[in-house]
Design an enzyme around this catalytic site. Structure first.
Site, PDB file in Angstrom:
ATOM      1  N   GLU A 159      34.766  36.939  30.683  1.00 14.16           N
ATOM      2  CA  GLU A 159      35.459  37.912  29.838  1.00 14.16           C
ATOM      3  C   GLU A 159      36.951  37.705  29.843  1.00 14.16           C
ATOM      4  O   GLU A 159      37.612  37.977  28.856  1.00 14.16           O
ATOM      5  CB  GLU A 159      35.058  39.338  30.229  1.00 14.16           C
ATOM      6  CG  GLU A 159      35.625  39.833  31.510  1.00 14.16           C
ATOM      7  CD  GLU A 159      35.123  41.213  31.871  1.00 14.16           C
ATOM      8  OE1 GLU A 159      33.909  41.427  31.852  1.00 14.16           O
ATOM      9  OE2 GLU A 159      35.952  42.060  32.184  1.00 14.16           O
ATOM     10  N   GLY A 189      33.761  44.419  34.027  1.00 11.62           N
ATOM     11  CA  GLY A 189      32.556  43.698  33.629  1.00 11.62           C
ATOM     12  C   GLY A 189      31.734  43.226  34.804  1.00 11.62           C
ATOM     13  O   GLY A 189      30.740  42.521  34.616  1.00 11.62           O
ATOM     14  N   GLY A 204      35.998  36.792  37.612  1.00 15.23           N
ATOM     15  CA  GLY A 204      36.520  38.141  37.444  1.00 15.23           C
ATOM     16  C   GLY A 204      38.028  38.220  37.530  1.00 15.23           C
ATOM     17  O   GLY A 204      38.724  37.198  37.545  1.00 15.23           O
ATOM     18  N   VAL A 205      38.530  39.457  37.571  1.00 14.25           N
ATOM     19  CA  VAL A 205      39.975  39.663  37.649  1.00 14.25           C
ATOM     20  C   VAL A 205      40.444  39.547  39.092  1.00 14.25           C
ATOM     21  O   VAL A 205      39.677  39.683  40.020  1.00 14.25           O
ATOM     22  CB  VAL A 205      40.376  41.057  37.122  1.00 14.25           C
ATOM     23  CG1 VAL A 205      40.289  41.105  35.619  1.00 14.25           C
ATOM     24  CG2 VAL A 205      39.570  42.163  37.766  1.00 14.25           C
ATOM     25  N   GLY A 206      41.735  39.326  39.257  1.00 19.44           N
ATOM     26  CA  GLY A 206      42.332  39.366  40.590  1.00 19.44           C
ATOM     27  C   GLY A 206      42.704  38.001  41.117  1.00 19.44           C
ATOM     28  O   GLY A 206      42.419  36.957  40.521  1.00 19.44           O
ATOM     29  N   ASN A 207      43.392  38.061  42.266  1.00 20.41           N
ATOM     30  CA  ASN A 207      43.937  36.841  42.858  1.00 20.41           C
ATOM     31  C   ASN A 207      42.856  35.920  43.385  1.00 20.41           C
ATOM     32  O   ASN A 207      42.956  34.701  43.281  1.00 20.41           O
ATOM     33  CB  ASN A 207      44.858  37.237  44.010  1.00 20.41           C
ATOM     34  CG  ASN A 207      46.076  37.991  43.508  1.00 20.41           C
ATOM     35  OD1 ASN A 207      46.769  37.510  42.618  1.00 20.41           O
ATOM     36  ND2 ASN A 207      46.315  39.176  44.046  1.00 20.41           N
ATOM     37  N   LYS A 228      44.557  45.071  54.714  1.00 21.09           N
ATOM     38  CA  LYS A 228      45.651  45.810  55.364  1.00 21.09           C
ATOM     39  C   LYS A 228      45.910  45.287  56.781  1.00 21.09           C
ATOM     40  O   LYS A 228      45.846  46.020  57.776  1.00 21.09           O
ATOM     41  CB  LYS A 228      45.365  47.314  55.391  1.00 21.09           C
ATOM     42  CG  LYS A 228      45.085  47.932  54.018  1.00 21.09           C
ATOM     43  CD  LYS A 228      46.301  47.889  53.106  1.00 21.09           C
ATOM     44  CE  LYS A 228      45.958  48.377  51.698  1.00 21.09           C
ATOM     45  NZ  LYS A 228      46.875  47.899  50.670  1.00 21.09           N
TER      46      LYS A 228
HETATM   47  O1  0RQ Z   1      45.859  46.063  47.809  1.00 26.80           O
HETATM   48  O2  0RQ Z   1      47.862  44.776  47.187  1.00 26.80           O
HETATM   49  O3  0RQ Z   1      48.039  47.167  47.964  1.00 26.80           O
HETATM   50  O4  0RQ Z   1      47.412  45.350  49.586  1.00 26.80           O
HETATM   51  O5  0RQ Z   1      42.877  46.003  47.240  1.00 26.80           O
HETATM   52  O6  0RQ Z   1      42.929  43.166  46.918  1.00 26.80           O
HETATM   53  O7  0RQ Z   1      42.445  41.072  48.147  1.00 26.80           O
HETATM   54  O8  0RQ Z   1      44.381  41.079  46.468  1.00 26.80           O
HETATM   55  O9  0RQ Z   1      41.936  41.208  45.766  1.00 26.80           O
HETATM   56  O10 0RQ Z   1      43.279  41.019  43.564  1.00 26.80           O
HETATM   57  O11 0RQ Z   1      41.039  39.897  44.004  1.00 26.80           O
HETATM   58  O12 0RQ Z   1      41.217  42.412  43.684  1.00 26.80           O
HETATM   59  C1  0RQ Z   1      38.042  44.351  43.881  1.00 26.80           C
HETATM   60  C2  0RQ Z   1      40.326  45.183  43.310  1.00 26.80           C
HETATM   61  C3  0RQ Z   1      39.976  42.840  44.189  1.00 26.80           C
HETATM   62  C4  0RQ Z   1      39.254  43.394  41.876  1.00 26.80           C
HETATM   63  C5  0RQ Z   1      39.399  43.973  43.314  1.00 26.80           C
HETATM   64  C6  0RQ Z   1      43.114  46.200  48.629  1.00 26.80           C
HETATM   65  C7  0RQ Z   1      44.029  45.071  49.020  1.00 26.80           C
HETATM   66  C8  0RQ Z   1      44.945  45.002  47.805  1.00 26.80           C
HETATM   67  C9  0RQ Z   1      43.496  44.015  45.959  1.00 26.80           C
HETATM   68  P1  0RQ Z   1      47.426  45.810  48.164  1.00 26.80           P
HETATM   69  P2  0RQ Z   1      43.023  41.565  46.866  1.00 26.80           P
HETATM   70  P3  0RQ Z   1      41.929  41.053  44.200  1.00 26.80           P
HETATM   71  C10 0RQ Z   1      35.527  41.165  35.315  1.00 26.80           C
HETATM   72  C11 0RQ Z   1      35.314  41.573  36.736  1.00 26.80           C
HETATM   73  C12 0RQ Z   1      36.523  45.210  39.838  1.00 26.80           C
HETATM   74  C13 0RQ Z   1      36.450  44.740  38.411  1.00 26.80           C
HETATM   75  C14 0RQ Z   1      35.830  43.387  38.267  1.00 26.80           C
HETATM   76  C15 0RQ Z   1      38.625  44.402  40.902  1.00 26.80           C
HETATM   77  C16 0RQ Z   1      43.987  45.292  46.657  1.00 26.80           C
HETATM   78  O13 0RQ Z   1      38.441  42.259  41.924  1.00 26.80           O
HETATM   79  O14 0RQ Z   1      39.300  45.266  40.348  1.00 26.80           O
HETATM   80  O15 0RQ Z   1      35.313  42.769  39.185  1.00 26.80           O
HETATM   81  N1  0RQ Z   1      37.287  44.308  40.705  1.00 26.80           N
HETATM   82  N2  0RQ Z   1      35.853  42.882  37.039  1.00 26.80           N
HETATM   83  O16 0RQ Z   1      44.708  45.361  50.222  1.00 26.80           O
HETATM   84  C17 0RQ Z   1      40.984  49.186  51.090  1.00 26.80           C
HETATM   85  C18 0RQ Z   1      39.311  47.585  51.388  1.00 26.80           C
HETATM   86  C19 0RQ Z   1      40.092  46.688  50.588  1.00 26.80           C
HETATM   87  C20 0RQ Z   1      41.314  47.158  50.080  1.00 26.80           C
HETATM   88  C21 0RQ Z   1      40.999  45.102  49.406  1.00 26.80           C
HETATM   89  N3  0RQ Z   1      38.127  47.217  51.899  1.00 26.80           N
HETATM   90  N4  0RQ Z   1      39.793  48.812  51.595  1.00 26.80           N
HETATM   91  N5  0RQ Z   1      41.754  48.396  50.314  1.00 26.80           N
HETATM   92  N6  0RQ Z   1      41.830  46.143  49.348  1.00 26.80           N
HETATM   93  N7  0RQ Z   1      39.920  45.402  50.163  1.00 26.80           N
HETATM   94  C22 0RQ Z   1      36.938  41.366  34.740  1.00 26.80           C
HETATM   95  C23 0RQ Z   1      37.155  42.756  34.190  1.00 26.80           C
HETATM   96  O17 0RQ Z   1      36.378  43.594  34.401  1.00 26.80           O
HETATM   97  C24 0RQ Z   1      38.265  43.078  33.323  1.00 26.80           C
END
Ligand code: 0RQ
Length: 501
Positions: free
Chosen positions: A292, A386, A267-270, A406
């Protein structure tokens, strides 16, 4: 090499400002773009200027905007800032747009990415007035060579009354041959099985088609995709990736996975990016991917040779990685295939291929319901993207997140998820840096014990166990999924009121 060699479409070349005059107030506009790749770079800005001028004269100017997934400041950013987007679907990640959605100024419809094209075809969203699609080249016969994403472009080009093309020479001309655009989709009851039996099988055409009679403008650009940097993997993401890779080894040793695994989705993200980096260090070989998005980590896996080939719908690269890919695009031909998002995310294909899905999450509750999208139940971050397409249909699905956010003020494992994208029925494996909970074949009560013990941060573990124990005691007739309803969201309330769960 000239990018526009079709004599008919060459006559349509004009400025972004002129092209933008074809987009008016109240229209539905389908634009290209997926995770910051392949979105139009010039026309959206010109639409924003048009809208600002109209607003200045006291006139209304807003549109409904459909894309493939998230775009960039030059698209979602400028249009949100100008107050143009009345309604938006599907995935987004732009900070300005996110603020508009969370303030209630923009309606946001967070559909599964595999659903958006078909629901447009079904007529669920109304008529599409204009498509604005970025491509890498227009061939002499009018066929379009797609760029760094395919997304919903096929559908927008087919459904829209008018089409505006942006031809971006930043994309390598060598993109010709990287795409597979499936033209077999139909509405029920004419639907037929999708004969995709292997991740890299071609079932479509290398080109997008467009009716030249609908093309009202062609705009030339030379501008890079968004190309955001990734955080380099930290100790937490390395620990999560380590648990995940150990688990894959365990599954191989028990005969539930072949030595080269099944096709990977990441998926997306770090965090998802870091997992790919860890796989690059592992002993696995001859891997494939049916995913994707191709992030940096996935390209690294291709470069090491551990990953044989990858099917996706889009890139989402850092600037350095995009530059190195563009310089060497020819070397990747045949090992990367970009499809429409209705096929890259198609439940039928995902289930047949036995995809291993790895996605980030915001929080999970003790029974395995997963929140991928909302902070404290109310504010959207990005969208479901996705993750639902893959999680529900995968052979194995993993949801990964650090156990706290946080600085420890928030636990990612909570009594009750404050928003649910993936239900306990879908979730199989939860991973935090603390450990991995394999929930397959377990009842809710056994799952709860496992998630609390394996995944929760030590600062929150005892309180979660205490919540669960008291819920069990309070519900003699409700032992299947015991909850304390008046307390289920107290942790979230604590954070809102006191800054700590
Ligand atoms: O925010 O940067 O302001 O501190 O959420 O968190 O840990 O860097 O994680 O970059 O992997 O993203 C779910 C958003 C994770 C992503 C999500 C805060 C945290 C930070 C990001 P800051 P991390 P990642 C196919 C798959 C949905 C779509 C998907 C996502 C920011 O994976 O968008 O999966 N997924 N698509 O501080 C409050 C909590 C938190 C929180 C993290 N419990 N409460 N804030 N954060 N946990 C690809 C596509 O669909 C295109």
């Amino acid at each position: 090499m000239p990018r526009i060699t079709c004599p008919v479409l060459k006559t349509k070349v004009t400025t972004a400002q002129e092209a933008a005059t074809h987009i008016g107030h109240g229209q539905r506009v389908g634009m290209s773009g997926f995770t910051g790749a392949g979105y139009p770079k010039a026309v959206p800005g010109a639409v924003a200027e048009r809208a600002k001028a109209a607003h200045g004269r006291g006139e209304d100017f807003s549109i409904e905007l459909w894309t493939g997934a998230s775009t960039a400041p030059e698209l979602d950013g400028v249009l949100a800032e100008a107050g143009v987007i009345a309604k938006r679907l599907p995935f987004q990640s732009d900070p300005t747009l996110r603020a508009k959605i969370n303030s209630g100024a923009t309606e946001y419809i967070d559909t599964h990415l595999s659903h958006s094209a078909q629901q447009a075809w079904f007529g669920f969203y109304g008529n599409l007035d204009v498509a604005v699609v970025e491509v890498a080249a227009i061939l002499p016969n009018g066929m379009l060579v797609p760029g760094s994403s395919v997304g919903n472009n096929k559908t927008w080009l087919e459904l829209a009354d008018k089409v505006i093309l942006e031809v971006n020479s930043w994309h390598p001309r060598a993109y010709e041959g990287f795409h597979d655009v499936y033209y077999g989709t139909k509405r029920p009851p004419e639907r037929r099985p999708i004969q995709l039996l292997e991740p890299m099988q071609r079932i479509g055409d290398p080109y997008l088609r467009v009716d030249p009679g609908k093309v009202v403008a062609v705009v030339e650009t030379d501008a890079p995709d968004r190309n955001l940097p990734f955080k380099s993997p930290d100790e937490n993401s390395k620990a999560m990736a380590g648990h995940l890779v150990d688990f894959l080894r365990h599954e191989i040793s028990h005969g539930r996975l072949p030595a080269n695994l099944f096709p990977l989705q990441s998926g997306v993200g770090n965090v998802a990016n870091a997992v790919m980096a860890e796989l690059a260090e592992s002993e696995f070989e001859h891997l494939t991917a049916y995913t994707e998005v191709i992030q940096d980590g996935m390209l690294d896996l291709l470069d090491t040779g551990k990953l044989t080939a990858v099917s996706a719908t889009s890139f989402s690269l850092s600037a350095e990685r995009a530059a190195s890919f563009n310089a060497r695009a020819e070397e990747y031909k045949g090992r990367i295939l970009l499809r429409t998002q209705e096929i890259s995310n198609h439940p039928e294909a995902i289930r047949r291929l036995g995809v291993i899905a790895i996605n980030g999450m915001v929080e999970a509750d003790i029974y395995g319901n997963v929140n991928s999208t909302h902070v404290m139940g109310s504010s959207i971050i990005n969208g479901i993207g996705g993750s639902g397409d893959f999680a529900r249909n995968a052979y194995l699905n993993f949801f990964v997140s650090p156990s706290v956010a946080k600085g420890g003020a928030i636990s990612s494992i909570v009594p009750f998820a404050s928003h649910i994208d993936h239900t306990e029925h879908d979730t199989q494996i939860i991973v935090t840096e603390q450990g991995l909970a394999d929930l397959r074949g377990l009842s809710p009560s056994v799952r709860a014990k496992r998630i609390i013990a394996a995944c929760a941060h030590p600062d929150y573990r005892d309180r979660l166990q205490d919540y669960y124990d008291r819920a069990v005691a309070a519900n003699p007739e409700g032992q299947h999924t015991p909850h304390l309803l008046s307390e289920a969201f107290r942790w979230h309330e604590n954070y809102q009121q006191h800054g700590r769960m």
